[in-house]
Design a protein around this motif. Structure first.
Motif, PDB file in Angstrom:
ATOM      1  N   ASP A   1       0.828  -1.211   0.000  1.00 29.15           N
ATOM      2  CA  ASP A   1       0.000   0.000   0.000  1.00 29.15           C
ATOM      3  C   ASP A   1       0.860   1.257   0.000  1.00 29.15           C
ATOM      4  O   ASP A   1       0.473   2.284  -0.575  1.00 29.15           O
ATOM      5  CB  ASP A   1      -0.910   0.024   1.236  1.00 29.15           C
ATOM      6  CG  ASP A   1      -1.721  -1.250   1.375  1.00 29.15           C
ATOM      7  OD1 ASP A   1      -2.117  -1.804   0.346  1.00 29.15           O
ATOM      8  OD2 ASP A   1      -1.937  -1.689   2.515  1.00 29.15           O
ATOM      9  N   ALA A   2       1.990   1.203   0.667  1.00 26.79           N
ATOM     10  CA  ALA A   2       2.877   2.366   0.751  1.00 26.79           C
ATOM     11  C   ALA A   2       3.837   2.461  -0.439  1.00 26.79           C
ATOM     12  O   ALA A   2       4.665   3.372  -0.501  1.00 26.79           O
ATOM     13  CB  ALA A   2       3.678   2.313   2.054  1.00 26.79           C
ATOM     14  N   ALA A   3       3.737   1.514  -1.383  1.00 25.37           N
ATOM     15  CA  ALA A   3       4.538   1.506  -2.613  1.00 25.37           C
ATOM     16  C   ALA A   3       6.035   1.422  -2.329  1.00 25.37           C
ATOM     17  O   ALA A   3       6.847   2.085  -2.978  1.00 25.37           O
ATOM     18  CB  ALA A   3       4.230   2.733  -3.466  1.00 25.37           C
ATOM     19  N   MET A   4       6.392   0.576  -1.371  1.00 26.16           N
ATOM     20  CA  MET A   4       7.805   0.365  -1.107  1.00 26.16           C
ATOM     21  C   MET A   4       8.447  -0.374  -2.293  1.00 26.16           C
ATOM     22  O   MET A   4       7.821  -1.247  -2.893  1.00 26.16           O
ATOM     23  CB  MET A   4       8.000  -0.440   0.178  1.00 26.16           C
ATOM     24  CG  MET A   4       7.594   0.305   1.449  1.00 26.16           C
ATOM     25  SD  MET A   4       8.684   1.700   1.840  1.00 26.16           S
ATOM     26  CE  MET A   4       7.637   3.087   1.356  1.00 26.16           C
ATOM     27  N   PRO A   5       9.666  -0.043  -2.633  1.00 26.88           N
ATOM     28  CA  PRO A   5      10.323  -0.665  -3.796  1.00 26.88           C
ATOM     29  C   PRO A   5      10.362  -2.185  -3.691  1.00 26.88           C
ATOM     30  O   PRO A   5      10.638  -2.753  -2.627  1.00 26.88           O
ATOM     31  CB  PRO A   5      11.737  -0.083  -3.758  1.00 26.88           C
ATOM     32  CG  PRO A   5      11.595   1.214  -3.023  1.00 26.88           C
ATOM     33  CD  PRO A   5      10.519   0.980  -2.002  1.00 26.88           C
ATOM     34  N   GLY A   6      10.052  -2.842  -4.803  1.00 32.89           N
ATOM     35  CA  GLY A   6      10.126  -4.296  -4.869  1.00 32.89           C
ATOM     36  C   GLY A   6       8.883  -5.022  -4.406  1.00 32.89           C
ATOM     37  O   GLY A   6       8.806  -6.248  -4.509  1.00 32.89           O
ATOM     38  N   MET A   7       7.896  -4.303  -3.874  1.00 36.10           N
ATOM     39  CA  MET A   7       6.676  -4.942  -3.389  1.00 36.10           C
ATOM     40  C   MET A   7       5.718  -5.206  -4.568  1.00 36.10           C
ATOM     41  O   MET A   7       5.404  -4.297  -5.338  1.00 36.10           O
ATOM     42  CB  MET A   7       5.967  -4.050  -2.364  1.00 36.10           C
ATOM     43  CG  MET A   7       6.766  -3.822  -1.082  1.00 36.10           C
ATOM     44  SD  MET A   7       7.043  -5.339  -0.141  1.00 36.10           S
ATOM     45  CE  MET A   7       8.758  -5.676  -0.533  1.00 36.10           C
ATOM     46  N   LEU A   8       5.249  -6.437  -4.695  1.00 37.21           N
ATOM     47  CA  LEU A   8       4.390  -6.811  -5.813  1.00 37.21           C
ATOM     48  C   LEU A   8       2.956  -7.065  -5.338  1.00 37.21           C
ATOM     49  O   LEU A   8       2.754  -7.686  -4.282  1.00 37.21           O
ATOM     50  CB  LEU A   8       4.931  -8.067  -6.498  1.00 37.21           C
ATOM     51  CG  LEU A   8       6.285  -7.925  -7.190  1.00 37.21           C
ATOM     52  CD1 LEU A   8       6.735  -9.257  -7.742  1.00 37.21           C
ATOM     53  CD2 LEU A   8       6.221  -6.874  -8.281  1.00 37.21           C
ATOM     54  N   PRO A   9       1.963  -6.621  -6.104  1.00 37.32           N
ATOM     55  CA  PRO A   9       0.562  -6.841  -5.723  1.00 37.32           C
ATOM     56  C   PRO A   9       0.132  -8.279  -6.000  1.00 37.32           C
ATOM     57  O   PRO A   9       0.578  -8.904  -6.971  1.00 37.32           O
ATOM     58  CB  PRO A   9      -0.186  -5.870  -6.640  1.00 37.32           C
ATOM     59  CG  PRO A   9       0.683  -5.761  -7.861  1.00 37.32           C
ATOM     60  CD  PRO A   9       2.091  -5.856  -7.360  1.00 37.32           C
ATOM     61  N   VAL A  10      -0.731  -8.801  -5.136  1.00 44.05           N
ATOM     62  CA  VAL A  10      -1.320 -10.137  -5.312  1.00 44.05           C
ATOM     63  C   VAL A  10      -2.831  -9.987  -5.179  1.00 44.05           C
ATOM     64  O   VAL A  10      -3.316  -9.536  -4.139  1.00 44.05           O
ATOM     65  CB  VAL A  10      -0.795 -11.133  -4.255  1.00 44.05           C
ATOM     66  CG1 VAL A  10      -1.469 -12.494  -4.438  1.00 44.05           C
ATOM     67  CG2 VAL A  10       0.710 -11.257  -4.345  1.00 44.05           C
ATOM     68  N   PRO A  11      -3.607 -10.317  -6.205  1.00 38.69           N
ATOM     69  CA  PRO A  11      -5.064 -10.110  -6.147  1.00 38.69           C
ATOM     70  C   PRO A  11      -5.717 -10.898  -5.017  1.00 38.69           C
ATOM     71  O   PRO A  11      -5.365 -12.049  -4.744  1.00 38.69           O
ATOM     72  CB  PRO A  11      -5.553 -10.605  -7.513  1.00 38.69           C
ATOM     73  CG  PRO A  11      -4.353 -10.537  -8.404  1.00 38.69           C
ATOM     74  CD  PRO A  11      -3.184 -10.842  -7.518  1.00 38.69           C
ATOM     75  N   ASN A  12      -6.686 -10.247  -4.370  1.00 39.52           N
ATOM     76  CA  ASN A  12      -7.472 -10.854  -3.299  1.00 39.52           C
ATOM     77  C   ASN A  12      -8.653 -11.587  -3.937  1.00 39.52           C
ATOM     78  O   ASN A  12      -9.540 -10.963  -4.526  1.00 39.52           O
ATOM     79  CB  ASN A  12      -7.944  -9.752  -2.344  1.00 39.52           C
ATOM     80  CG  ASN A  12      -8.736 -10.292  -1.163  1.00 39.52           C
ATOM     81  OD1 ASN A  12      -9.302 -11.376  -1.215  1.00 39.52           O
ATOM     82  ND2 ASN A  12      -8.782  -9.505  -0.090  1.00 39.52           N
ATOM     83  N   ARG A  13      -8.687 -12.893  -3.832  1.00 41.34           N
ATOM     84  CA  ARG A  13      -9.729 -13.710  -4.466  1.00 41.34           C
ATOM     85  C   ARG A  13     -11.118 -13.296  -4.004  1.00 41.34           C
ATOM     86  O   ARG A  13     -12.078 -13.265  -4.792  1.00 41.34           O
ATOM     87  CB  ARG A  13      -9.480 -15.185  -4.159  1.00 41.34           C
ATOM     88  CG  ARG A  13     -10.511 -16.143  -4.746  1.00 41.34           C
ATOM     89  CD  ARG A  13     -10.257 -17.571  -4.257  1.00 41.34           C
ATOM     90  NE  ARG A  13     -11.274 -18.493  -4.733  1.00 41.34           N
ATOM     91  CZ  ARG A  13     -11.196 -19.181  -5.867  1.00 41.34           C
ATOM     92  NH1 ARG A  13     -10.133 -19.048  -6.645  1.00 41.34           N
ATOM     93  NH2 ARG A  13     -12.169 -20.025  -6.220  1.00 41.34           N
TER      94      ARG A  13
END
Length: 495
Positions: free
Chosen positions: A60-72
């Motif tokens: 949420d804070a857009a830290m470098p290297g963080m990848l989104p994973v969809p919530n089913r």
């Protein structure tokens, strides 16, 4: 300022200007927060009212290297919502990046869906009061899933603004209507129906005061039957009443501009609830201004048949179907509409029917006695001191002759105060109705002896006094006499 010509009949609503009548064209983009314990692409919590920046993950804070994973679960809820409005479910959809820069958007882009939304076209049927044509279908163009932005707080410091990222990444359904609405009343009916459907499905709580459902209001005006005019978009209106006010003001403002020789600017506006007016915020962007492109961190969503079948099987009975069922059981259309308007009311009433209460008697009692008491107590039906089981027992005591209508009211008041079951109250307080003909005949004889003038008038042809004698008899017996027996014995005594 121009004035609406009519608000009684929504489809004939017109703005009356110096050059004649103008028609209003309305479309709504509703942002509904998805009911989920976690955000769309992270595991951070979504509870309302938490301390600022306490529900923020590294994603949420857009830290470098963080990848989104969809919530089913968020995807499931959006699909169920689409099914509830009979919309096309796209088995292949994709996330896009919507690029813009603002302090409450840490990534510098919003993950949304532009080109391939999760849900395609559907429709919502609304009812129009005062119309010969009782219903109207409002088209839904699409439902796409996107993440919310954070929140800027300007009232914490005289010269600084602060950012709360608790909402950053919260899952939203953007439900985009077609420009099918022609009056504030139609827009209000559409939002009311949509909110009801969302709450029945359980995909959004619909709490507009908490920001979990809000509307962007698109308004333009034209001469009746002419080409669509330039529209404006009033952002983030958070109540149905305010949406209707925003439409009325904005439509009248546009007519004033056009009739004074000006042109409508495509722009984004804000609504001021204190004045009921809109004001310009910024020029309206087009899609190319946001430089949309497919999100490279997220694969397309592909939905299989088993997932879709499970979503459909999980849908509850929806408000229109429930209302039709109630009407088929003999409940009036008006009462059925009231009982199905809020999902909590419908659930309470269904529980009452499951306890064995007769539908028509139950609807009459809930509409009058229960709603009246709750209104007096300032409670909603989820806070009712009386359970559906207790209500069913009370109605059964009336149906079998144990209680008269007036005694039932007395018992109900005690139930509200104590929470006791009606049977217990009847026994402890001796409130059982009596059909003892000997006792009733004795009281009737005494009533007639004490009211010779009224008796003479009745026998002289003033039959309206029959109700007087019934009332006096019931009063003398403390309301415990069976009204049917009282009527029968009074007729005999008076004749």
């Amino acid at each position: 300022m121009t004035e609406p010509l009519s608000t009684a009949a929504p489809s004939t609503y017109r703005i009356h200007g110096a050059t004649g009548d103008w028609e209003v064209i309305i479309g709504l983009e509703v942002h509904a927060q998805v009911t989920s314990q976690a955000k769309l692409f992270s595991g951070a919590a979504t509870a309302f009212g938490a301390e600022p920046n306490t529900q923020v993950s590294l994603v949420d804070a857009a830290m470098p290297g963080m990848l989104p994973v969809p919530n089913r679960e968020c995807i499931r809820q959006a699909v169920r919502t689409g099914m509830a409005i009979d919309a096309k479910i796209n088995t292949w959809s994709r996330f896009d990046r919507k690029n813009y820069f603002y302090a409450d958007l840490p990534q510098g882009y919003q993950i949304s869906q532009l080109y391939h939304p999760l849900v395609g076209e559907g429709a919502i049927e609304i009812e129009l009061e005062g119309e010969a044509e009782a219903t109207k279908k409002i088209g839904v163009e699409r439902i796409h899933v996107e993440q919310d932005a954070g929140k800027l707080m300007h009232d914490q410091h005289p010269t600084r603004s602060y950012v709360d990222l608790n909402r950053s990444g919260v899952a939203l359904m953007e439900i985009v209507s077609k420009p099918d609405m022609r009056s504030p009343a139609e827009a209000g009916a559409y939002l009311t129906k949509l909110r009801s459907i969302l709450r029945y499905v359980g995909s959004c709580d619909g709490n507009m005061d908490q920001g979990s459902m809000r509307a962007d209001v698109n308004v333009s005006v034209r001469k009746p039957g002419g080409e669509f005019g330039t529209r404006t978009e009033t952002k983030n209106v958070n109540s149905i009443r305010f949406v209707m006010q925003a439409i009325e003001h904005e439509a009248s403002r546009q007519v004033d501009v056009l009739e004074s020789g000006g042109q409508i600017v495509q722009e984004t506006r804000l609504f001021n609830p204190d004045t009921g007016t809109t004001r310009s915020m910024r020029s309206k962007e087009d899609a190319h201004d946001y430089r949309y492109f497919p999100d490279p961190d997220l694969l397309p969503l592909e939905l299989d048949d088993a997932f879709l079948e499970a979503c459909r099987d999980s849908l509850p009975e929806l408000p229109d179907a429930k209302r039709a069922r109630y009407e088929a059981q003999g409940i009036t259309p008006y009462q059925a509409a009231v009982l199905t308007a809020e999902v909590e009311t419908a659930r309470w009433f269904d529980a009452l029917l499951d306890e064995g209460a007769k539908p028509v008697a139950a609807a009459n009692w809930v509409s009058s006695e229960l709603f009246g008491a709750l209104n007096r107590l300032g409670k909603d039906i989820t806070e009712s001191p009386v359970t559906p089981g207790q209500a069913a027992e009370l109605l059964a005591l009336v149906a079998n002759g144990t209680l008269s209508g007036s005694l039932a009211k007395q018992v109900f008041e005690v139930m509200l105060e104590t929470g006791d079951a009606p049977g217990k109250i009847v026994e402890e307080r001796g409130l059982k109705q009596t059909s003892d003909t000997g006792a009733i005949e004795a009281v009737i004889a005494d009533v007639l002896a004490k009211n010779p003038n009224q008796l003479e008038q009745y026998r002289g042809g003033k039959e309206a006094l029959f109700g007087f004698f019934v009332g006096q008899t019931m009063k003398a017996m403390g309301g415990k006499a069976n009204p049917g027996v009282v009527n029968e014995l009074l007729k005999k005594a008076l004749s």
